[in-house]
Design a protein around this motif. Structure first.
Motif, PDB file in Angstrom:
ATOM      1  N   LYS A  49      -9.748  -1.438   1.295  1.00  0.00           N
ATOM      2  CA  LYS A  49      -9.319  -0.754   0.083  1.00  0.00           C
ATOM      3  C   LYS A  49      -8.733   0.620   0.388  1.00  0.00           C
ATOM      4  CE  LYS A  49     -10.811   0.492  -4.532  1.00  0.00           C
ATOM      5  NZ  LYS A  49     -11.805   0.346  -5.552  1.00  0.00           N
ATOM      6  N   ASN A  50      -9.304   1.339   1.336  1.00  0.00           N
ATOM      7  CA  ASN A  50      -8.837   2.679   1.651  1.00  0.00           C
ATOM      8  C   ASN A  50      -7.471   2.699   2.317  1.00  0.00           C
ATOM      9  OD1 ASN A  50     -11.184   3.611   0.549  1.00  0.00           O
ATOM     10  ND2 ASN A  50     -12.197   4.014   2.484  1.00  0.00           N
ATOM     11  N   ASP A  51      -6.975   1.540   2.757  1.00  0.00           N
ATOM     12  CA  ASP A  51      -5.668   1.488   3.395  1.00  0.00           C
ATOM     13  C   ASP A  51      -4.525   1.577   2.389  1.00  0.00           C
ATOM     14  OD1 ASP A  51      -6.826   1.289   5.868  1.00  0.00           O
ATOM     15  OD2 ASP A  51      -6.578  -0.875   6.015  1.00  0.00           O
ATOM     16  N   VAL A  52      -4.816   1.365   1.108  1.00  0.00           N
ATOM     17  CA  VAL A  52      -3.796   1.431   0.066  1.00  0.00           C
ATOM     18  C   VAL A  52      -4.258   2.424  -0.997  1.00  0.00           C
ATOM     19  CG1 VAL A  52      -2.468   0.146  -1.644  1.00  0.00           C
ATOM     20  CG2 VAL A  52      -3.159  -0.975   0.482  1.00  0.00           C
ATOM     21  N   LYS A  53      -3.424   3.435  -1.212  1.00  0.00           N
ATOM     22  CA  LYS A  53      -3.739   4.458  -2.211  1.00  0.00           C
ATOM     23  C   LYS A  53      -2.541   4.596  -3.140  1.00  0.00           C
ATOM     24  CE  LYS A  53      -6.774   7.204   0.697  1.00  0.00           C
ATOM     25  NZ  LYS A  53      -6.730   6.848   2.065  1.00  0.00           N
ATOM     26  N   LEU A  54      -2.819   4.895  -4.382  1.00  0.00           N
ATOM     27  CA  LEU A  54      -1.771   5.126  -5.364  1.00  0.00           C
ATOM     28  C   LEU A  54      -1.998   6.483  -6.002  1.00  0.00           C
ATOM     29  CD1 LEU A  54       0.662   4.241  -7.069  1.00  0.00           C
ATOM     30  CD2 LEU A  54      -0.957   3.069  -8.598  1.00  0.00           C
ATOM     31  N   LEU A  55      -1.004   7.361  -5.896  1.00  0.00           N
ATOM     32  CA  LEU A  55      -1.063   8.677  -6.528  1.00  0.00           C
ATOM     33  C   LEU A  55      -0.323   8.606  -7.857  1.00  0.00           C
ATOM     34  CD1 LEU A  55       0.028  10.937  -3.523  1.00  0.00           C
ATOM     35  CD2 LEU A  55      -2.281  10.360  -4.208  1.00  0.00           C
ATOM     36  N   ASN A  81       5.578  13.036  -0.930  1.00  0.00           N
ATOM     37  CA  ASN A  81       6.891  12.949  -1.579  1.00  0.00           C
ATOM     38  C   ASN A  81       7.546  14.332  -1.569  1.00  0.00           C
ATOM     39  OD1 ASN A  81       9.136  12.314  -3.057  1.00  0.00           O
ATOM     40  ND2 ASN A  81       8.050  11.452  -4.792  1.00  0.00           N
ATOM     41  N   PRO A  82       7.936  14.821  -0.380  1.00  0.00           N
ATOM     42  CA  PRO A  82       8.484  16.176  -0.299  1.00  0.00           C
ATOM     43  C   PRO A  82       9.864  16.336  -0.929  1.00  0.00           C
ATOM     44  CG  PRO A  82       8.642  15.092   1.829  1.00  0.00           C
ATOM     45  CD  PRO A  82       7.873  14.166   0.917  1.00  0.00           C
ATOM     46  N   VAL A  83      10.577  15.251  -1.160  1.00  0.00           N
ATOM     47  CA  VAL A  83      11.918  15.341  -1.727  1.00  0.00           C
ATOM     48  C   VAL A  83      11.853  15.561  -3.240  1.00  0.00           C
ATOM     49  CG1 VAL A  83      14.098  14.121  -2.082  1.00  0.00           C
ATOM     50  CG2 VAL A  83      12.914  13.950   0.116  1.00  0.00           C
ATOM     51  N   HIS A  84      11.200  14.640  -3.970  1.00  0.00           N
ATOM     52  CA  HIS A  84      11.161  14.723  -5.427  1.00  0.00           C
ATOM     53  C   HIS A  84       9.884  15.384  -5.943  1.00  0.00           C
ATOM     54  CE1 HIS A  84      14.796  12.424  -5.890  1.00  0.00           C
ATOM     55  NE2 HIS A  84      14.308  11.459  -5.119  1.00  0.00           N
ATOM     56  N   LYS A  85       8.815  15.356  -5.145  1.00  0.00           N
ATOM     57  CA  LYS A  85       7.534  15.969  -5.516  1.00  0.00           C
ATOM     58  C   LYS A  85       6.995  15.411  -6.830  1.00  0.00           C
ATOM     59  CE  LYS A  85       8.680  20.218  -3.138  1.00  0.00           C
ATOM     60  NZ  LYS A  85      10.060  20.471  -2.939  1.00  0.00           N
ATOM     61  N   LYS A  86       7.085  14.077  -6.991  1.00  0.00           N
ATOM     62  CA  LYS A  86       6.593  13.453  -8.222  1.00  0.00           C
ATOM     63  C   LYS A  86       5.921  12.132  -7.897  1.00  0.00           C
ATOM     64  CE  LYS A  86      11.006  11.300  -9.343  1.00  0.00           C
ATOM     65  NZ  LYS A  86      12.057  11.140 -10.323  1.00  0.00           N
ATOM     66  N   VAL A 139       3.350   7.539  -5.999  1.00  0.00           N
ATOM     67  CA  VAL A 139       3.505   7.383  -4.561  1.00  0.00           C
ATOM     68  C   VAL A 139       2.460   6.371  -4.111  1.00  0.00           C
ATOM     69  CG1 VAL A 139       3.359   8.481  -2.297  1.00  0.00           C
ATOM     70  CG2 VAL A 139       4.321   9.756  -4.217  1.00  0.00           C
ATOM     71  N   LEU A 140       2.905   5.358  -3.406  1.00  0.00           N
ATOM     72  CA  LEU A 140       1.998   4.391  -2.803  1.00  0.00           C
ATOM     73  C   LEU A 140       1.856   4.780  -1.336  1.00  0.00           C
ATOM     74  CD1 LEU A 140       0.533   1.568  -3.268  1.00  0.00           C
ATOM     75  CD2 LEU A 140       2.485   0.625  -2.033  1.00  0.00           C
ATOM     76  N   ILE A 141       0.629   4.876  -0.867  1.00  0.00           N
ATOM     77  CA  ILE A 141       0.387   5.161   0.543  1.00  0.00           C
ATOM     78  C   ILE A 141      -0.256   3.914   1.142  1.00  0.00           C
ATOM     79  CG2 ILE A 141      -0.748   6.657   2.210  1.00  0.00           C
ATOM     80  CD1 ILE A 141      -0.729   8.847   0.028  1.00  0.00           C
ATOM     81  N   HIS A 142       0.448   3.281   2.056  1.00  0.00           N
ATOM     82  CA  HIS A 142      -0.022   2.061   2.714  1.00  0.00           C
ATOM     83  C   HIS A 142      -0.283   2.420   4.166  1.00  0.00           C
ATOM     84  CE1 HIS A 142       0.828  -2.396   3.866  1.00  0.00           C
ATOM     85  NE2 HIS A 142      -0.466  -2.106   3.892  1.00  0.00           N
ATOM     86  N   GLY A 143      -1.556   2.470   4.532  1.00  0.00           N
ATOM     87  CA  GLY A 143      -1.911   3.017   5.839  1.00  0.00           C
ATOM     88  C   GLY A 143      -1.665   4.512   5.786  1.00  0.00           C
ATOM     89  N   ASP A 144      -0.769   4.992   6.600  1.00  0.00           N
ATOM     90  CA  ASP A 144      -0.373   6.408   6.561  1.00  0.00           C
ATOM     91  C   ASP A 144       1.065   6.576   6.087  1.00  0.00           C
ATOM     92  OD1 ASP A 144      -2.823   7.312   7.504  1.00  0.00           O
ATOM     93  OD2 ASP A 144      -2.227   7.058   9.599  1.00  0.00           O
ATOM     94  N   LYS A 145       1.670   5.492   5.583  1.00  0.00           N
ATOM     95  CA  LYS A 145       3.085   5.520   5.222  1.00  0.00           C
ATOM     96  C   LYS A 145       3.262   5.655   3.712  1.00  0.00           C
ATOM     97  CE  LYS A 145       3.783   2.220   8.870  1.00  0.00           C
ATOM     98  NZ  LYS A 145       3.980   0.807   9.083  1.00  0.00           N
ATOM     99  N   VAL A 202      11.205   1.101  -6.046  1.00  0.00           N
ATOM    100  CA  VAL A 202      11.152   0.889  -4.594  1.00  0.00           C
ATOM    101  C   VAL A 202       9.761   0.391  -4.205  1.00  0.00           C
ATOM    102  CG1 VAL A 202      11.334   2.027  -2.343  1.00  0.00           C
ATOM    103  CG2 VAL A 202      12.934   2.623  -4.169  1.00  0.00           C
ATOM    104  N   ILE A 203       8.735   0.973  -4.820  1.00  0.00           N
ATOM    105  CA  ILE A 203       7.357   0.564  -4.530  1.00  0.00           C
ATOM    106  C   ILE A 203       7.135  -0.897  -4.914  1.00  0.00           C
ATOM    107  CG2 ILE A 203       4.928   0.947  -5.095  1.00  0.00           C
ATOM    108  CD1 ILE A 203       5.668   3.933  -5.509  1.00  0.00           C
ATOM    109  N   VAL A 204       7.628  -1.302  -6.076  1.00  0.00           N
ATOM    110  CA  VAL A 204       7.468  -2.699  -6.508  1.00  0.00           C
ATOM    111  C   VAL A 204       8.118  -3.649  -5.506  1.00  0.00           C
ATOM    112  CG1 VAL A 204       8.105  -4.388  -8.285  1.00  0.00           C
ATOM    113  CG2 VAL A 204       7.198  -2.159  -8.958  1.00  0.00           C
ATOM    114  N   GLN A 205       9.315  -3.321  -5.057  1.00  0.00           N
ATOM    115  CA  GLN A 205       9.981  -4.155  -4.059  1.00  0.00           C
ATOM    116  C   GLN A 205       9.170  -4.200  -2.771  1.00  0.00           C
ATOM    117  OE1 GLN A 205      13.891  -2.419  -3.802  1.00  0.00           O
ATOM    118  NE2 GLN A 205      14.669  -3.652  -5.480  1.00  0.00           N
ATOM    119  N   TYR A 206       8.631  -3.058  -2.366  1.00  0.00           N
ATOM    120  CA  TYR A 206       7.816  -2.998  -1.155  1.00  0.00           C
ATOM    121  C   TYR A 206       6.578  -3.886  -1.298  1.00  0.00           C
ATOM    122  CZ  TYR A 206       4.827  -1.260   2.555  1.00  0.00           C
ATOM    123  OH  TYR A 206       3.996  -1.191   3.639  1.00  0.00           O
TER     124      TYR A 206
END
Length: 125
Positions: free
Chosen positions: A3-9, A49-54, A57-63, A70-74
């Motif tokens: 569970k900790n490998d996937v985070k949603l901000l 998200n340093p570009v848009h800062k909003k 954001v989905l974090i999968h592992g460290d990515k 884009v997240i839905v497609q991913y």
């Protein structure tokens, strides 16, 4: 995957965050929801998200992956088990992306109008 490998901000009331949550649920992906505070930006959000800062954001592992469409497609491509979220036919995928972008533009315009009206109402009452 743990569970900790996937985070949603995000914030619970955002339709863009809800879109990602629905996609994660369709694919039966366990994730940790990290609630952001409206009006402030966490250090994790700014780093992710340093570009848009909003959000979202989905974090999968460290990515980090940004932008709800884009997240839905991913999600659809990264988790192949369960039903597909997007059509397999390229034309139908393009049509779906067109309408999703159209609705995003309309939702953003309405949200901006609502926030402006709320601000003016608070300021003048």
């Amino acid at each position: 995957m743990a569970k900790n490998d996937v985070k949603l901000l995000g914030v619970w009331a955002s339709p863009f965050v809800m879109r990602v949550q629905i996609s994660l649920n369709i694919k039966s992906v366990n994730y940790e929801f990290l609630e952001e505070t409206i009006g402030t930006k966490s250090e994790l959000l700014l780093q992710s998200n340093p570009v848009h800062k909003k959000f979202p954001v989905l974090i999968h592992g460290d990515k980090p992956i940004c932008e709800s469409l884009v997240i839905v497609q991913y999600i659809d491509e990264a988790w192949t088990s369960g039903p597909s979220i997007l059509p397999s036919d390229p034309y139908n995928r393009a049509i779906q992306r067109f309408w999703a972008a159209y609705l995003d533009d309309k939702a953003k315009a309405r949200l901006k109008l609502h926030l402006t009206c709320s601000y003016l109402h608070l300021r003048w009452t």
